[in-house]
Design a protein around this motif. Structure first.
Motif, PDB file in Angstrom:
ATOM      1  N   ALA A 167       0.809  -1.221   0.000  1.00 20.48           N
ATOM      2  CA  ALA A 167       0.000   0.000   0.000  1.00 20.48           C
ATOM      3  C   ALA A 167       0.839   1.268   0.000  1.00 20.48           C
ATOM      4  N   LEU A 168       2.146   1.146   0.233  1.00 14.36           N
ATOM      5  CA  LEU A 168       2.989   2.339   0.255  1.00 14.36           C
ATOM      6  C   LEU A 168       2.996   3.022  -1.102  1.00 14.36           C
ATOM      7  N   PRO A 169       2.980   4.337  -1.126  1.00 12.01           N
ATOM      8  CA  PRO A 169       3.113   5.046  -2.403  1.00 12.01           C
ATOM      9  C   PRO A 169       4.521   4.888  -2.951  1.00 12.01           C
ATOM     10  N   ARG A 170       4.629   4.924  -4.244  1.00 12.25           N
ATOM     11  CA  ARG A 170       5.929   4.786  -4.893  1.00 12.25           C
ATOM     12  C   ARG A 170       6.379   6.098  -5.527  1.00 12.25           C
ATOM     13  N   ALA A 171       5.887   7.211  -5.011  1.00  9.36           N
ATOM     14  CA  ALA A 171       6.291   8.518  -5.505  1.00  9.36           C
ATOM     15  C   ALA A 171       6.640   9.393  -4.308  1.00  9.36           C
ATOM     16  N   LEU A 172       7.149  10.601  -4.554  1.00  7.60           N
ATOM     17  CA  LEU A 172       7.604  11.469  -3.483  1.00  7.60           C
ATOM     18  C   LEU A 172       6.724  12.698  -3.336  1.00  7.60           C
ATOM     19  N   TRP A 173       5.559  12.738  -3.983  1.00  5.81           N
ATOM     20  CA  TRP A 173       4.685  13.896  -3.864  1.00  5.81           C
ATOM     21  C   TRP A 173       4.123  13.998  -2.444  1.00  5.81           C
ATOM     22  N   THR A 174       3.743  15.186  -2.063  1.00  6.61           N
ATOM     23  CA  THR A 174       3.358  15.434  -0.682  1.00  6.61           C
ATOM     24  C   THR A 174       2.102  14.668  -0.287  1.00  6.61           C
ATOM     25  N   VAL A 175       1.155  14.506  -1.205  1.00 13.40           N
ATOM     26  CA  VAL A 175      -0.043  13.732  -0.891  1.00 13.40           C
ATOM     27  C   VAL A 175       0.338  12.313  -0.496  1.00 13.40           C
ATOM     28  N   ASP A 176       1.253  11.717  -1.223  1.00 16.84           N
ATOM     29  CA  ASP A 176       1.683  10.366  -0.893  1.00 16.84           C
ATOM     30  C   ASP A 176       2.450  10.326   0.419  1.00 16.84           C
ATOM     31  N   ALA A 177       3.156  11.411   0.745  1.00 16.22           N
ATOM     32  CA  ALA A 177       3.850  11.450   2.035  1.00 16.22           C
ATOM     33  C   ALA A 177       2.852  11.429   3.182  1.00 16.22           C
ATOM     34  N   PRO A 218       0.183   1.599  13.768  1.00 13.29           N
ATOM     35  CA  PRO A 218      -0.293   0.216  13.891  1.00 13.29           C
ATOM     36  C   PRO A 218      -1.798   0.124  13.674  1.00 13.29           C
ATOM     37  N   ASP A 219      -2.223  -0.956  13.015  1.00 14.94           N
ATOM     38  CA  ASP A 219      -3.617  -1.279  12.726  1.00 14.94           C
ATOM     39  C   ASP A 219      -4.183  -0.513  11.544  1.00 14.94           C
ATOM     40  N   VAL A 220      -3.465   0.471  10.986  1.00 18.59           N
ATOM     41  CA  VAL A 220      -3.930   1.167   9.786  1.00 18.59           C
ATOM     42  C   VAL A 220      -3.527   0.343   8.574  1.00 18.59           C
ATOM     43  N   ILE A 221      -4.486   0.009   7.718  1.00 11.23           N
ATOM     44  CA  ILE A 221      -4.199  -0.835   6.560  1.00 11.23           C
ATOM     45  C   ILE A 221      -4.281  -0.068   5.251  1.00 11.23           C
ATOM     46  N   ASP A 222      -4.957   1.069   5.225  1.00 13.92           N
ATOM     47  CA  ASP A 222      -5.020   1.862   4.005  1.00 13.92           C
ATOM     48  C   ASP A 222      -5.502   3.262   4.352  1.00 13.92           C
ATOM     49  N   ALA A 223      -5.216   4.210   3.470  1.00 14.63           N
ATOM     50  CA  ALA A 223      -5.632   5.600   3.674  1.00 14.63           C
ATOM     51  C   ALA A 223      -5.795   6.255   2.320  1.00 14.63           C
ATOM     52  N   ARG A 224      -6.679   7.223   2.250  1.00 17.08           N
ATOM     53  CA  ARG A 224      -6.918   7.955   1.006  1.00 17.08           C
ATOM     54  C   ARG A 224      -7.033   9.437   1.329  1.00 17.08           C
ATOM     55  N   VAL A 225      -6.220  10.249   0.663  1.00 20.43           N
ATOM     56  CA  VAL A 225      -6.213  11.691   0.875  1.00 20.43           C
ATOM     57  C   VAL A 225      -7.140  12.341  -0.136  1.00 20.43           C
ATOM     58  N   SER A 226      -8.050  13.177   0.359  1.00 17.08           N
ATOM     59  CA  SER A 226      -8.948  13.946  -0.500  1.00 17.08           C
ATOM     60  C   SER A 226      -8.430  15.368  -0.582  1.00 17.08           C
ATOM     61  N   ASP A 227      -7.919  15.738  -1.750  1.00 19.28           N
ATOM     62  CA  ASP A 227      -7.320  17.060  -1.946  1.00 19.28           C
ATOM     63  C   ASP A 227      -7.781  17.611  -3.297  1.00 19.28           C
TER      64      ASP A 227
END
Length: 439
Positions: A208-218, A227-236
């Motif tokens: 699930a890790l992003p493969r880019a260096l953009w700030t949203v992915d950071a 711990p216990d977080v399996i996924d996340a989605r940024v709304s921008d």
């Protein structure tokens, strides 16, 4: 046939192939009349040598697949995670705790839900543990033992008798109607087990890790460190975090480009939806004497604060966890036990749906394969997918309108998930209806 590294992956050369090639070379060197039967000395010698070569081929296969996140295990997976900047989480203490009912009313069953937070009250450093299964207590069976897992990683010792209280918020939530009945907590022995993050959970976080260096992915990567977080989605939608979006610098209003309109320090608000599975509660639970249990929301907010740009404020919200159930009729072959097959089906669906991420649809074909591939299942009839109401403590509104009851899809229809919805197979067996027919 090609062996070793090929376009289709690593093709293992088996013992039979190695032995056949070895015998062919021996006949070419010593003649066709040489005795290579299994009982001959030379035949036995070739089998021993070929067995060593077969083990070497297995080792080479393991080394090849250890290079990829999807197939690596153990120490190899740890190395890949370190390369990605995401180390495996430290282990958590686990052990057995005895829950004892006092003054229970005859005929009543008292339930302590899974995930109830227990504390080491009175200890110098208050630590929190959560039950891993629901516990039912009655006047006739007032004591039950349940396994608990620490909410925070660490290998600090937990002596006998240390876990002796329930978090006040959980006591008020789950035990409010118990009086005059009481509940006492205690661990008879020390906690010696240390549960490390398993390969499947660690692999899912790495993938699930992003493969880019953009700030949203950071921002997303920071959330995944909790711990216990399996996924996340940024709304921008306006690009306040990620100024690399294509439309920045592309608009000109009176000689000023759109990207120049937002100055450093001007407040901007974005949102990150977080999907989590585990025993840690979503919201922080304050308690007396250092008994506060920090929730997933606050832990994610702390991590995001370290990477968010100046003036950008990220609101952490819980993703909509949608319970998925099924209704089907399965035809069993003779000699197979129906309840055992249903248990395997539930286990398979829990694993398959558990691999989905935010916004992933529950595909009808995936569920059909999970049911039909079980040993003993000859046929699957009238399979329907069900979208259940939110479970206790997890209420949300996704792309599908909120419903009070269960919504059942037609045969062959998949269940669509919104961008902030996470599908979870319902643990309550009453939500699924699986009928068994024996030939």
């Amino acid at each position: 046939m090609a062996f070793g590294v090929t376009d289709e992956g690593f093709v293992l050369k088996g013992f039979d192939v190695i032995l056949a090639e070895s015998k062919a070379r021996t006949r070419a060197a010593l003649g066709d009349g040489v005795d290579l039967s299994p009982t001959s000395p030379l035949g036995k010698l070739l089998e021993v040598v070929c067995q060593e070569d077969a083990e070497l081929w297995k080792r080479m296969e393991g080394l090849y697949y250890a290079q990829f996140t999807a197939t690596a295990t153990g120490a190899s997976l740890d190395l890949l995670g370190d390369d990605a900047g995401l180390p495996r989480q430290d282990g958590r203490r686990a052990g057995d705790v005895t829950l004892t009912l006092g003054g229970g009313a005859p005929g009543r069953t008292y339930v302590v839900p899974e995930g109830t937070v227990l504390l080491t009250a009175g200890a110098p450093d208050v630590r929190a543990f959560a039950t891993t299964a629901p516990v039912e207590l009655t006047a006739g069976a007032p004591a039950r033992t349940v396994r608990v897992l620490a909410l925070d990683p660490g290998d600090a010792a937990v002596p006998a008798g240390a876990v002796n209280d329930i978090h006040p918020e959980d006591r008020a939530r789950y035990l409010a109607d118990w009086p005059p009945a009481t509940l006492t907590v205690g661990n008879a022995g020390p906690f010696t087990e240390l549960v490390a993050e398993d390969d499947d959970a660690y692999r899912a976080r790495i993938i699930a890790l992003p493969r880019a260096l953009w700030t949203v992915d950071a921002v997303k990567q920071a959330a995944l460190r909790v711990p216990d977080v399996i996924d996340a989605r940024v709304s921008d939608p306006l690009g306040g975090i990620d100024v690399t979006q294509a439309y920045f610098g592309g608009f000109d209003f009176g000689g000023r480009t759109f990207s120049d309109e937002r100055r450093i320090g001007e407040p901007y608000f974005a949102e990150i939806a977080v999907a989590h599975r585990g025993l840690r509660p979503w919201d922080t639970r304050p308690g007396p004497g250092g008994a506060t249990v920090t929730g997933v929301r606050d832990l994610v907010a702390q991590e995001v604060d370290r990477v968010r740009p100046i003036g950008v404020h990220v609101n952490v919200v819980e993703a909509d966890h949608i319970d998925i159930a099924v209704r089907a009729e399965i035809v069993l072959a003779a000699g197979f036990d129906g309840p055992a097959v249903i248990a395997r089906v539930r286990q398979r669906l829990t694993a398959d749906i558990g691999r989905l991420r935010l916004g992933d649809d529950v595909l009808y074909a995936r569920v059909m394969c999970a049911v039909a591939e079980q040993p003993g299942v000859d046929d699957v009839r009238r399979l329907h997918l069900r979208r259940c109401p939110p479970a206790f403590g997890r209420f949300g509104f996704g792309s599908v309108p909120y419903q009070l009851g269960t919504v059942e899809a037609a045969v062959g229809e998949s269940l669509a998930m919104g961008p902030t919805e996470m599908a979870v197979f319902a643990t309550d067996p009453g939500l699924s209806s699986i009928e068994v027919v024996t030939r």
